[in-house]
Design a protein around this motif. Structure first.
Motif, PDB file in Angstrom:
ATOM      1  N   MET A   1       0.776  -1.137  -0.048  1.00 32.54           N
ATOM      2  CA  MET A   1      -0.130  -0.016   0.047  1.00 32.54           C
ATOM      3  C   MET A   1       0.763   1.399  -0.134  1.00 32.54           C
ATOM      4  SD  MET A   1      -3.080  -1.354   0.196  1.00 32.54           S
ATOM      5  CE  MET A   1      -3.974  -0.053  -0.149  1.00 32.54           C
ATOM      6  N   ILE A   2       0.618   2.280  -0.756  1.00 26.85           N
ATOM      7  CA  ILE A   2       1.387   3.261  -1.016  1.00 26.85           C
ATOM      8  C   ILE A   2       0.664   4.857  -0.220  1.00 26.85           C
ATOM      9  CG2 ILE A   2       2.585   5.327  -2.325  1.00 26.85           C
ATOM     10  CD1 ILE A   2       3.757   2.478  -2.066  1.00 26.85           C
ATOM     11  N   ASP A   3      -0.462   4.505  -0.702  1.00 18.84           N
ATOM     12  CA  ASP A   3      -1.834   5.725  -0.256  1.00 18.84           C
ATOM     13  C   ASP A   3      -2.956   4.768  -0.329  1.00 18.84           C
ATOM     14  OD1 ASP A   3      -2.391   6.141  -2.900  1.00 18.84           O
ATOM     15  OD2 ASP A   3      -1.444   7.934  -2.885  1.00 18.84           O
ATOM     16  N   ASP A   4      -4.083   5.907  -0.304  1.00 23.92           N
ATOM     17  CA  ASP A   4      -5.501   5.249  -0.293  1.00 23.92           C
ATOM     18  C   ASP A   4      -5.994   4.925  -1.502  1.00 23.92           C
ATOM     19  OD1 ASP A   4      -5.652   7.909  -1.107  1.00 23.92           O
ATOM     20  OD2 ASP A   4      -7.537   8.583   0.130  1.00 23.92           O
ATOM     21  N   SER A   5      -5.138   4.950  -2.592  1.00 25.63           N
ATOM     22  CA  SER A   5      -5.476   4.717  -3.892  1.00 25.63           C
ATOM     23  C   SER A   5      -4.416   4.194  -4.659  1.00 25.63           C
ATOM     24  CB  SER A   5      -5.952   5.949  -4.771  1.00 25.63           C
ATOM     25  OG  SER A   5      -5.010   6.937  -4.860  1.00 25.63           O
ATOM     26  N   THR A   7      -1.670   0.746  -4.908  1.00 20.61           N
ATOM     27  CA  THR A   7      -1.490  -0.397  -4.290  1.00 20.61           C
ATOM     28  C   THR A   7      -0.666  -1.089  -5.322  1.00 20.61           C
ATOM     29  OG1 THR A   7      -3.855  -0.536  -3.441  1.00 20.61           O
ATOM     30  CG2 THR A   7      -2.268  -2.496  -3.252  1.00 20.61           C
ATOM     31  N   ARG A  31      -4.466   1.356  -9.420  1.00 18.67           N
ATOM     32  CA  ARG A  31      -4.894   2.762  -8.939  1.00 18.67           C
ATOM     33  C   ARG A  31      -6.198   2.684  -8.773  1.00 18.67           C
ATOM     34  NH1 ARG A  31      -0.829   6.500  -9.592  1.00 18.67           N
ATOM     35  NH2 ARG A  31       0.877   5.817 -10.983  1.00 18.67           N
ATOM     36  N   ARG A  33      -9.157   3.638  -5.498  1.00 19.59           N
ATOM     37  CA  ARG A  33      -9.532   3.769  -3.928  1.00 19.59           C
ATOM     38  C   ARG A  33     -10.277   2.594  -3.416  1.00 19.59           C
ATOM     39  NH1 ARG A  33      -8.728   8.691  -1.837  1.00 19.59           N
ATOM     40  NH2 ARG A  33      -8.040  10.211  -3.406  1.00 19.59           N
ATOM     41  N   ALA A  36      -7.948  -0.362  -2.996  1.00 12.98           N
ATOM     42  CA  ALA A  36      -7.214  -0.058  -1.891  1.00 12.98           C
ATOM     43  C   ALA A  36      -7.949  -0.482  -0.405  1.00 12.98           C
ATOM     44  CB  ALA A  36      -6.534   1.254  -1.776  1.00 12.98           C
ATOM     45  N   ASP A  49      -3.260  -1.716  13.395  1.00 12.91           N
ATOM     46  CA  ASP A  49      -2.847  -0.206  13.680  1.00 12.91           C
ATOM     47  C   ASP A  49      -3.128  -0.165  14.980  1.00 12.91           C
ATOM     48  OD1 ASP A  49      -1.904   2.371  12.989  1.00 12.91           O
ATOM     49  OD2 ASP A  49      -3.916   3.121  12.891  1.00 12.91           O
TER      50      ASP A  49
END
Length: 107
Positions: A1-5, A7, A31, A33, A36, A49
């Motif tokens: 995962m890089i960010d919320d969109s 992967t 790409r 959302r 992800a 988390d």
């Protein structure tokens, strides 16, 4: 995962590359959302988390797989020497390492 969109899916393990003839592993970029969010839910990222604190020893619990076969699932454990009972992760729709509903027979 890089960010919320964004992967990355797959592996680029340097130890698995052949010396001659190319690579044996593949990495794909997704790409989306929605994708992800699905992967984060499946991998139970929200629970990892925020690990719980043990009510007895007051230390942060760690996750581990316990059980065997179809009963193998994630549990929260205390660090030694605490012997507080382990607690299973709650089941969520589409989550990883949990009990599955029985398969329906094919028509």
């Amino acid at each position: 995962m890089i960010d919320d969109s964004l992967t990355f899916l797959g592996s680029m393990n340097m130890l698995s590359h052949q010396r001659v003839g190319g690579r044996r592993e593949v990495m794909a970029v997704m790409r989306s959302r929605h994708f992800a969010a699905h992967i984060l839910r499946h991998e139970r990222a929200d629970e990892f988390d925020r690990p719980p604190t043990c009510p007895a020893c007051r230390q942060q619990r760690r996750a581990a797989l316990r059980g065997s076969g179809s009963k193998r699932r994630l549990h929260w454990l205390c660090p030694p020497p605490c012997r507080h009972p382990i607690s299973p992760f709650p089941d969520i729709d589409g989550g990883r390492n949990q009990r599955r509903a029985p398969r329906r027979p094919r028509p």
